[in-house]
Design an enzyme around this catalytic site. Sequence first.
Site, mmCIF file in Angstrom:
data_model
loop_
_atom_site.group_PDB
_atom_site.id
_atom_site.type_symbol
_atom_site.label_atom_id
_atom_site.label_comp_id
_atom_site.label_asym_id
_atom_site.label_seq_id
_atom_site.Cartn_x
_atom_site.Cartn_y
_atom_site.Cartn_z
ATOM 1 N N ASN A 30 0.885 -1.163 0.000
ATOM 2 C CA ASN A 30 0.000 0.000 0.000
ATOM 3 C C ASN A 30 0.924 1.214 0.000
ATOM 4 O O ASN A 30 1.430 1.628 1.035
ATOM 5 C CB ASN A 30 -0.890 -0.030 1.238
ATOM 6 C CG ASN A 30 -1.883 1.113 1.263
ATOM 7 O OD1 ASN A 30 -1.783 2.049 0.468
ATOM 8 N ND2 ASN A 30 -2.828 1.043 2.169
ATOM 9 N N ARG A 82 -2.405 -2.151 -3.590
ATOM 10 C CA ARG A 82 -3.630 -1.388 -3.424
ATOM 11 C C ARG A 82 -3.505 -0.157 -4.318
ATOM 12 O O ARG A 82 -2.582 0.637 -4.170
ATOM 13 C CB ARG A 82 -3.772 -0.956 -1.970
ATOM 14 C CG ARG A 82 -4.898 0.016 -1.804
ATOM 15 C CD ARG A 82 -5.098 0.396 -0.363
ATOM 16 N NE ARG A 82 -6.315 1.180 -0.266
ATOM 17 C CZ ARG A 82 -6.372 2.371 0.326
ATOM 18 N NH1 ARG A 82 -5.306 2.903 0.877
ATOM 19 N NH2 ARG A 82 -7.518 3.016 0.376
ATOM 20 N N HIS A 105 -13.168 2.599 -0.955
ATOM 21 C CA HIS A 105 -13.244 1.513 0.050
ATOM 22 C C HIS A 105 -13.767 0.213 -0.548
ATOM 23 O O HIS A 105 -14.218 -0.674 0.182
ATOM 24 C CB HIS A 105 -14.192 1.890 1.226
ATOM 25 C CG HIS A 105 -13.621 2.918 2.147
ATOM 26 N ND1 HIS A 105 -14.410 3.853 2.775
ATOM 27 C CD2 HIS A 105 -12.357 3.141 2.574
ATOM 28 C CE1 HIS A 105 -13.654 4.629 3.546
ATOM 29 N NE2 HIS A 105 -12.405 4.205 3.432
ATOM 30 N N ARG A 121 -12.359 14.908 7.508
ATOM 31 C CA ARG A 121 -13.068 15.355 6.293
ATOM 32 C C ARG A 121 -14.513 15.717 6.617
ATOM 33 O O ARG A 121 -15.159 15.032 7.417
ATOM 34 C CB ARG A 121 -13.064 14.251 5.233
ATOM 35 C CG ARG A 121 -11.695 13.974 4.664
ATOM 36 C CD ARG A 121 -11.708 12.782 3.712
ATOM 37 N NE ARG A 121 -10.667 11.844 4.088
ATOM 38 C CZ ARG A 121 -10.604 10.588 3.683
ATOM 39 N NH1 ARG A 121 -11.526 10.102 2.865
ATOM 40 N NH2 ARG A 121 -9.618 9.804 4.073
ATOM 41 N N GLU A 147 -8.335 -5.566 4.434
ATOM 42 C CA GLU A 147 -8.050 -5.219 3.037
ATOM 43 C C GLU A 147 -6.848 -5.976 2.502
ATOM 44 O O GLU A 147 -6.823 -6.361 1.336
ATOM 45 C CB GLU A 147 -7.795 -3.712 2.910
ATOM 46 C CG GLU A 147 -9.072 -2.902 2.937
ATOM 47 C CD GLU A 147 -8.823 -1.407 2.793
ATOM 48 O OE1 GLU A 147 -8.391 -0.787 3.784
ATOM 49 O OE2 GLU A 147 -9.053 -0.885 1.695
#
Length: 377
Positions: free
Chosen positions: A7, A71, A160, A221, A363
């Site tokens: 990642n 990823r 996601h 956010r 993940e």
Amino acid sequence: MIILVINSGSSSLKYQVRDTETGERLAEGTVERIGDSTHGGPIDHQEALDRVTDDVEQALQGKAIDAVGHRVVHGGERFSEPVLVDNEITRSIERLSPLAPLHNPANVQGIRAITTRWPDMPQVAVFDTAFHRTLPEQAWRYAVPDELYTRFGIRRYGFHGTSIGYVTHHAASLLGLAPSEFTGIIAHLGNGASITAVQAGASIDTSMGFTPLEGLVMGTRSGDIDPSILLFLSREGYSAEDLDQLLNRESGLLGLTGQNDMRSVVESAAGGDARAELALDLASYRLAKYIGGYHVAVGGAQALVFTAGIGENSWQFRERVVGRLGALNLHLDDAENRKKSSAPRQISTEDSAFPVLVVPTDEEAAIAEATAVVVGR
Ligand code: AMP
């Protein structure tokens, strides 16, 4: 197969080595401060990868890596599945950079670093957007002139996806269903948060849109706001960079409370802090509204699923959200909701209209499994 999962971010490189037969995690770590060599960081992704491979080779004690899974944040409209990487694919990921300026260039650097170190290593790109390629046009279009889509690719993509796909699979299996039989709502609540409506195993709506900024209240956010706020602020002298910083890094829980970590916000609220209480109200109220909307979107959910850092661990936040869902006749079993566990589980009472589940996401496992499948073809 032994899969190295990468990642690669703009200033960090996270990795795990997974054995896809046993599910075992053989090694993991993070190299931080890439580009910050004055503080001991590697000068670039290549040097970061050299540090990773030294660690990995030690941990594997002679076992060989069969393939690398990356990823990749943005797959645009092209990628709806994991793909074997070649030069053309790498360039295509690079061309999508305007849509994910922080992520895709870093993902490409990760791919190129592997190619340089091991030219013959099979590499697979697994995209965050891919699971949402099934969104119907009514969900992915914005009500703006066509040209914005045709010229700039402005549409909703959703993110996601790797996590949601994995959780869909495991939630279905907890209910004794095949993934294609699962219709429900999946709330991925981490530092970034999104919610997805899944119908017959496919994503039909999701709260993140053109970028991962839209939708829920997140750690830093804002999620949904009136777009006119940006116009107002730009007329007040805010630059594009200022607005980016404001909405992506200084808003959400952080903007409301001064803290971006859900644990701290929950603790402050329990201690009587009114701002923390308001932030939890705002975040849980908005999420509950999305759940109501997605219950309609999927034509009646069979399950509501919580996942990721907050979804898996914060019983307090789950309690606040489900407490707002009386109209759907959902009820938590208090003891089950408060229990600490890393297993997929049901936390609702038997008289709840449909089950509320906690299904931990993974993940890296999803990327490793997808990589093994692509390489094994
Ligand atoms: P993630 O991005 O999935 O790693 O999730 C990060 C978020 O999960 C942060 O807001 C953490 O505060 C939250 N989190 C992790 N563990 C807990 C916990 N035990 N209780 C509450 N929130 C948690």
